[in-house]
Design an enzyme around this catalytic site. Structure first.
Site, PDB file in Angstrom:
ATOM      1  N   GLU A  20      -4.341  -4.126  -1.647  1.00 43.71           N
ATOM      2  CA  GLU A  20      -4.213  -2.897  -0.852  1.00 43.71           C
ATOM      3  C   GLU A  20      -3.354  -1.854  -1.562  1.00 43.71           C
ATOM      4  OE1 GLU A  20      -4.542  -4.323   3.700  1.00 43.71           O
ATOM      5  OE2 GLU A  20      -2.617  -4.780   2.774  1.00 43.71           O
ATOM      6  N   CYS A  27      -3.120  -2.755  12.356  1.00 37.40           N
ATOM      7  CA  CYS A  27      -2.095  -1.737  12.122  1.00 37.40           C
ATOM      8  C   CYS A  27      -2.633  -0.323  12.267  1.00 37.40           C
ATOM      9  CB  CYS A  27      -1.486  -1.934  10.733  1.00 37.40           C
ATOM     10  SG  CYS A  27      -2.698  -2.066   9.398  1.00 37.40           S
TER      11      CYS A  27
END
Length: 650
Positions: free
Chosen positions: A323, A415
């Site tokens: 990520e 998230c």
């Protein structure tokens, strides 16, 4: 975002809205180039582009998120602590943070509208959190039940401080926006434990996922309690000092931004969200305490991220594996991770840099990310979301949870959806700021802005359909004794301006007397007509972005466009089309206030072509085809299919 609201308007009490600060409210002003306005000073028109998005957020995204906190297990996880739920922990160990981000969004929404629609949820959730919180302030549903003997034992992966940070930010938002002293007390109990454990005189330590730094600084700003700021500063100073606080990991120290001291780390690297959250916290520490080395590092970090590692949509993070940011110019469109949370974090950080360093480049970056990368992450009905945001979706894409072909209602790592909710609920706070002698407007949306007391009285009314078109009318109703400074976006070439009915002679951006990207108009100005020419145009990437060499993207003003298979159901695959170099680009109405672009293209018959060919390096020109491009933010709302932002040139 141009989606219509899908439910009845949020209920509002009759009482007038209370004055309150927004997400960033510095105490020290001597280092600020400009200061935030009170969040209550800016009201977005619900009929405008940004106002419609806020209304959709309140009417659809927030209620949906509250429901998903139950369905996903986030609230049941907390009930495990109180003994009300006997099942296993569900989700990632940081699932508590989903609850806190939704609570933060509610705080900003109450401050924006005065709604009482969420009061029952707030009271029930506060009761649950107070009963789950340990006497010393500790609150983490995963550790309390499953690993009670391991408090603060795994700073690298446990996310205890990360969750604490989001709890603190929720407490600040609910105190500012809703006057909830009870939530502030809850957050302070948690923060006091963090200070006692990791503050001056405590053990060395910081979180593997930065976030608590910004939260502690903002709680200091809300309360004036110096130990909160001192603890944030200590965490910034310790990171990367080879203290082995996070320990070795297969992803390496760069992933955690732990490879070098903050003042020496000049390149955006590692996990993109962690890097950008850290940078926001570092900028906050600089704002309150100074240290030019911190600001110099943040300028270098910002340049690295935005000049070498940013997608054309404003998205950040090119690698799925960790990520993370990739190398400079490593920006593959089809493998873009471009996490929604990274774009949100960049908006938050760039706003802090705007306050601390000034300059329209920061507002340009906020606009690019907001209108493209962030806006694309939400569906037209406000109830499904992208986690990653590719710029190219191939035919037959193999769907994965975090690399879907369509938006989904929630994620096991959720998230992003509540992060969207908290940003959009506070969006009005990003529109304008003030200096000692000027009201500065950064983002254009239909709105009413209260004139700061030191600059006069009354309001500035902004009337615009931006970014559907570039016409912006600003009218002063009252007495503006200071200047009015208007951002002229970096993408704008031809600009027409009339002040109190008198046109300015300048016709291009380069000819305007700009101050760091802003047109500063004198005190006493009553009416400004700003007209930013918005032709459809092509944009090419830096030559080192090998993945899109020989390709262009379509833009109109700040809006990035894409070609989607849904607009070519009977035509060739968008995988096989190329844009005719020099062909006409035509702006045409769409189903939405934002127009579409039609373009001349050619389509090659690639169905039976071999994987590799000898001889000609470029395939022969194919049949002419008319291409339709839509705003990138709107893709994926129809039938699944191929999509691309970057189009090869014929």
């Amino acid at each position: 975002m141009t989606h219509a609201a899908t439910t009845a308007p949020t209920a509002r009490p009759a009482q007038p809205l209370r004055a309150h600060a927004g997400p960033v409210a510095p105490r020290a002003t001597e280092r600020l180039v400009q200061r935030p306005l009170p969040a209550s000073a800016v009201r977005l028109d619900p009929a405008g582009h940004l106002g419609r998005w806020q209304r959709l957020n309140a009417d659809a995204t927030l209620p949906h998120s509250i429901g998903m906190l139950e369905d996903s297990g986030a609230l049941p996880n907390l009930r495990r602590v109180t003994g009300e739920h006997g099942g296993p922990f569900v989700g990632y160990q940081f699932a508590d943070s989903d609850v806190y981000k939704v609570l933060e969004a509610i705080g900003w929404e109450i401050g924006r509208t005065g709604t009482d629609a969420f009061d029952g949820f707030l009271d029930r959730t506060l009761d649950l959190l107070e009963r789950a919180q340990d006497a010393d302030g500790y609150l983490n549903s995963f550790v309390q039940v499953d690993r009670p003997a391991e408090r603060w034992a795994d700073l690298r992966w446990a996310h205890e401080l990360y969750c604490a940070g989001h709890l603190i930010q929720a407490a600040v938002a609910l105190h500012r926006g809703a006057g909830r002293a009870d939530y502030l007390a809850l957050g302070r109990r948690c923060a006091d434990l963090v200070v006692a454990t990791f503050g001056p005189g405590g053990r060395a330590g910081y979180c593997g996922h930065p976030e608590v730094e910004t939260a502690l600084v903002e709680l200091y700003r809300e309360t004036g309690h110096e130990p909160y700021l001192a603890t944030a500063r200590r965490m910034v100073d310790e990171r990367g000092q080879d203290l082995a606080l996070l320990g070795p990991d297969r992803l390496g120290a760069h992933y955690f931004q732990d490879h070098a001291p903050v003042r020496e780390s000049l390149e955006a690297t590692g996990h993109a969200v962690r890097q950008l959250y850290l940078d926001a916290g570092v900028t906050d520490v600089f704002t309150e305490q100074g240290d030019d080395a911190l600001l110099a590092a943040m300028r270098a970090q910002w340049d690295s991220a935005h000049h070498q590692k940013m997608y054309v949509t404003g998205a950040m993070g090119s690698r799925h594996f960790d990520e993370s940011f990739g190398d400079a110019y490593e920006l593959p469109p089809d493998r873009a991770y471009a996490e929604t949370c990274a774009a949100i974090a960049d908006v938050q950080w760039s706003y802090r840099m705007l306050l601390a360093d000034g300059g329209s480049r920061y507002a340009d970056a906020i606009e690019r990310a907001l209108l493209n990368a962030v806006a694309a992450s939400v569906s037209a009905d406000g109830r499904s979301f992208f986690y990653s945001n590719p710029l190219h979706l191939r035919e037959g894409h193999r769907e994965e949870e975090n690399a879907p072909s369509r938006r989904t209602p929630w994620y096991s790592c959720a998230c992003c959806p509540p992060n969207i909710a908290r940003l959009v609920a506070s969006l009005h706070a990003y529109l304008a700021t003030a200096t000692d002698d000027a009201l500065r407007v950064h983002l254009y949306g239909a709105a009413t802005i209260a004139v700061p007391e030191h600059l006069g009285t009354g309001t500035v009314r902004v009337d615009t359909a931006y970014p559907a078109d570039g016409r912006v009318l600003l009218e002063v109703d009252g007495d503006l004794t200071g200047s009015l400074a208007l951002r002229v976006p970096g993408w704008a070439d031809r600009v027409r301006v009339a002040v109190d009915g008198t046109p300015l002679a300048a016709a291009t951006r380069a000819e305007l007397p700009l101050d760091d990207g802003y047109l500063v108009l004198p005190a006493g100005t009553r009416r400004v007509e700003l007209d930013l020419d918005m032709p459809a145009t092509t944009v090419a990437a830096h030559p080192r972005v090998d993945a899109v060499r020989g390709s262009v993207a379509l833009m109109r003003g700040p809006v990035v466009y894409c070609v989607e298979q849904a607009d070519h159901p009977d035509g060739p695959s968008v995988e096989d089309v190329r844009l005719r170099a020099g062909g006409a680009l035509t702006v045409v109405p769409g189903d939405d206030p934002l127009p579409r672009i039609t373009a001349e293209g050619v389509a090659a018959d690639a169905a039976d072509a071999p994987l590799y060919r000898t001889g000609a390096a470029v395939p022969a020109a194919g049949a002419p085809v008319r291409l339709t491009a839509i705003p990138y933010a709107q893709w994926g709302n129809r039938a699944p299919g191929a999509m691309r932002v970057w189009l090869p040139l014929a």
